[in-house]
Design a protein around this motif. Sequence first.
Motif, short mmCIF file in Angstrom:
data_model
loop_
_atom_site.label_atom_id
_atom_site.label_comp_id
_atom_site.label_asym_id
_atom_site.label_seq_id
_atom_site.Cartn_x
_atom_site.Cartn_y
_atom_site.Cartn_z
N THR A 95 7.83 -3.33 -3.39
CA THR A 95 8.51 -2.86 -4.59
C THR A 95 9.27 -1.57 -4.33
O THR A 95 10.44 -1.43 -4.70
CB THR A 95 7.49 -2.61 -5.72
OG1 THR A 95 6.75 -3.81 -5.91
CG2 THR A 95 8.16 -2.21 -7.01
N ASN A 96 8.60 -0.64 -3.65
CA ASN A 96 9.24 0.66 -3.44
C ASN A 96 10.35 0.57 -2.39
O ASN A 96 11.34 1.29 -2.49
CB ASN A 96 8.18 1.70 -3.07
CG ASN A 96 8.60 3.09 -3.48
OD1 ASN A 96 9.32 3.26 -4.48
ND2 ASN A 96 8.19 4.07 -2.70
N ARG B 164 13.29 -0.47 -4.26
CA ARG B 164 13.90 0.65 -4.97
C ARG B 164 14.80 1.46 -4.04
O ARG B 164 15.88 1.89 -4.41
CB ARG B 164 12.83 1.61 -5.51
CG ARG B 164 12.07 1.10 -6.69
CD ARG B 164 11.14 2.18 -7.25
NE ARG B 164 10.20 1.57 -8.18
CZ ARG B 164 8.93 1.33 -7.89
NH1 ARG B 164 8.42 1.71 -6.73
NH2 ARG B 164 8.15 0.73 -8.78
N SER C 109 8.13 5.64 -6.03
CA SER C 109 6.72 5.78 -6.43
C SER C 109 5.88 6.41 -5.34
O SER C 109 4.72 6.70 -5.54
CB SER C 109 6.15 4.40 -6.76
OG SER C 109 6.05 3.65 -5.56
N SER D 247 6.42 -4.37 -11.76
CA SER D 247 5.79 -4.95 -10.58
C SER D 247 4.29 -4.68 -10.57
O SER D 247 3.48 -5.55 -10.23
CB SER D 247 6.44 -4.36 -9.33
OG SER D 247 5.68 -4.69 -8.19
N SER D 248 3.93 -3.45 -10.96
CA SER D 248 2.50 -3.08 -10.93
C SER D 248 1.71 -3.91 -11.94
O SER D 248 0.63 -4.40 -11.64
CB SER D 248 2.35 -1.60 -11.23
OG SER D 248 2.96 -1.30 -12.47
N ASN E 157 -0.59 3.73 -11.40
CA ASN E 157 0.29 2.83 -12.15
C ASN E 157 -0.27 2.56 -13.54
O ASN E 157 0.47 2.53 -14.52
CB ASN E 157 0.44 1.48 -11.42
CG ASN E 157 1.04 1.61 -10.04
OD1 ASN E 157 0.32 1.81 -9.07
ND2 ASN E 157 2.36 1.54 -9.95
N ALA F 72 1.14 -7.29 -10.63
CA ALA F 72 0.04 -7.30 -9.65
C ALA F 72 -1.30 -7.27 -10.37
O ALA F 72 -2.23 -8.00 -10.02
CB ALA F 72 0.17 -6.11 -8.70
N LYS G 83 -0.86 -0.64 -1.56
CA LYS G 83 -1.75 -1.15 -2.60
C LYS G 83 -2.26 -2.56 -2.30
O LYS G 83 -3.00 -3.14 -3.09
CB LYS G 83 -1.04 -1.08 -3.95
CG LYS G 83 -0.75 0.38 -4.30
CD LYS G 83 0.08 0.61 -5.53
CE LYS G 83 0.36 2.11 -5.62
NZ LYS G 83 1.32 2.44 -6.66
N ASN H 87 4.95 4.78 -2.77
CA ASN H 87 4.09 3.73 -2.22
C ASN H 87 4.79 2.95 -1.10
O ASN H 87 5.91 2.48 -1.29
CB ASN H 87 3.69 2.76 -3.34
CG ASN H 87 2.66 1.75 -2.86
OD1 ASN H 87 1.58 2.12 -2.44
ND2 ASN H 87 3.00 0.48 -2.91
N VAL I 56 -1.11 -5.60 -2.31
CA VAL I 56 -0.83 -6.80 -3.10
C VAL I 56 -0.35 -7.93 -2.19
O VAL I 56 -0.91 -9.03 -2.19
CB VAL I 56 0.20 -6.51 -4.21
CG1 VAL I 56 0.52 -7.76 -5.00
CG2 VAL I 56 -0.30 -5.40 -5.13
N HIS J 81 -4.34 0.78 -8.04
CA HIS J 81 -3.23 0.90 -9.00
C HIS J 81 -3.52 1.92 -10.10
O HIS J 81 -2.87 1.91 -11.14
CB HIS J 81 -2.91 -0.46 -9.64
CG HIS J 81 -2.06 -1.34 -8.77
ND1 HIS J 81 -2.56 -2.03 -7.69
CD2 HIS J 81 -0.74 -1.64 -8.81
CE1 HIS J 81 -1.58 -2.72 -7.12
NE2 HIS J 81 -0.46 -2.50 -7.78
O1 G3P Z 1 3.15 -3.78 -4.82
C1 G3P Z 1 2.72 -2.58 -5.35
C2 G3P Z 1 3.11 -2.63 -6.82
O2 G3P Z 1 2.13 -3.33 -7.53
C3 G3P Z 1 3.32 -1.27 -7.39
O3 G3P Z 1 4.19 -0.57 -6.57
O4 G3P Z 1 5.73 1.21 -5.98
O5 G3P Z 1 5.57 0.45 -8.34
O6 G3P Z 1 3.69 1.74 -7.33
P1 G3P Z 1 4.83 0.79 -7.08
#
Ligand code: G3P
Length: 199
Positions: A43-44, A47, A37, A139-140, A179, A143, A105, A39, A107, A176
């Motif tokens: 989360t990223n 990934r 993403s 995940s987004s 997202n 959040a 972001k 970011n 979180v 976000h």
């Molecule tokens: O912690 C950030 C999450 O809410 C979104 O992350 O990488 O999916 O944009 P991402």
Amino acid sequence: TALTLLMITAAYLAGSISSAVLICKIFALPDPRTQGSGNPGTTNVYRIGGRFPALLTLLCDVLKGTIPVWGSYFLGIEPLYLGFIAIAACLGHIYPLFFGFNGGKAVATALGTMLPIGLDLSGLLIATWIATVFITGYSSLAALVTVGLAPVFTWFIKPQYSIPVTMLSILIIARHRSNIIRLFKGEEGRIWDKGKTLE
Ligand code: G3P
């Protein structure tokens, strides 16, 4: 007071340490701002590098919120100013001085700043996040649901912190934007779609 201004600055600087970028470097992973993403967040990193680097990122990002707020609390700083210190830590994470103002972001850092409010509030927030990820896989979205409910939970549990928590929520929702657009288009990657490039 001078002490409050000092702690606001310290919180911004602590927030400016991009755990995701540093941890990816340590694990010889690609820069999280160029993969997935794009970011620099837990989360990223998950990934890109899987569970362990992600967990470390989460821990460091949480702590950079918790340490300045808790420290300030013990220094006797008033609740309203603790809110500013929390926001400063999150702004550091979002616009990091040391990483070209290209941050995440906030979180995990926001959760870190709210931990000292109490385990009842943080427990509810963590449970909300986990439940949403478990149900939807996003995940987004987790959040967004969590920060959407955070002011409501805070109002019932510790009303004196409602204003700063609401400000944190607005900041995180605004962050976000991409997202939210992907979620509406049905293009958001689920947490288990590892390594999928979203941009
Ligand atoms: O912690 C950030 C999450 O809410 C979104 O992350 O990488 O999916 O944009 P991402």
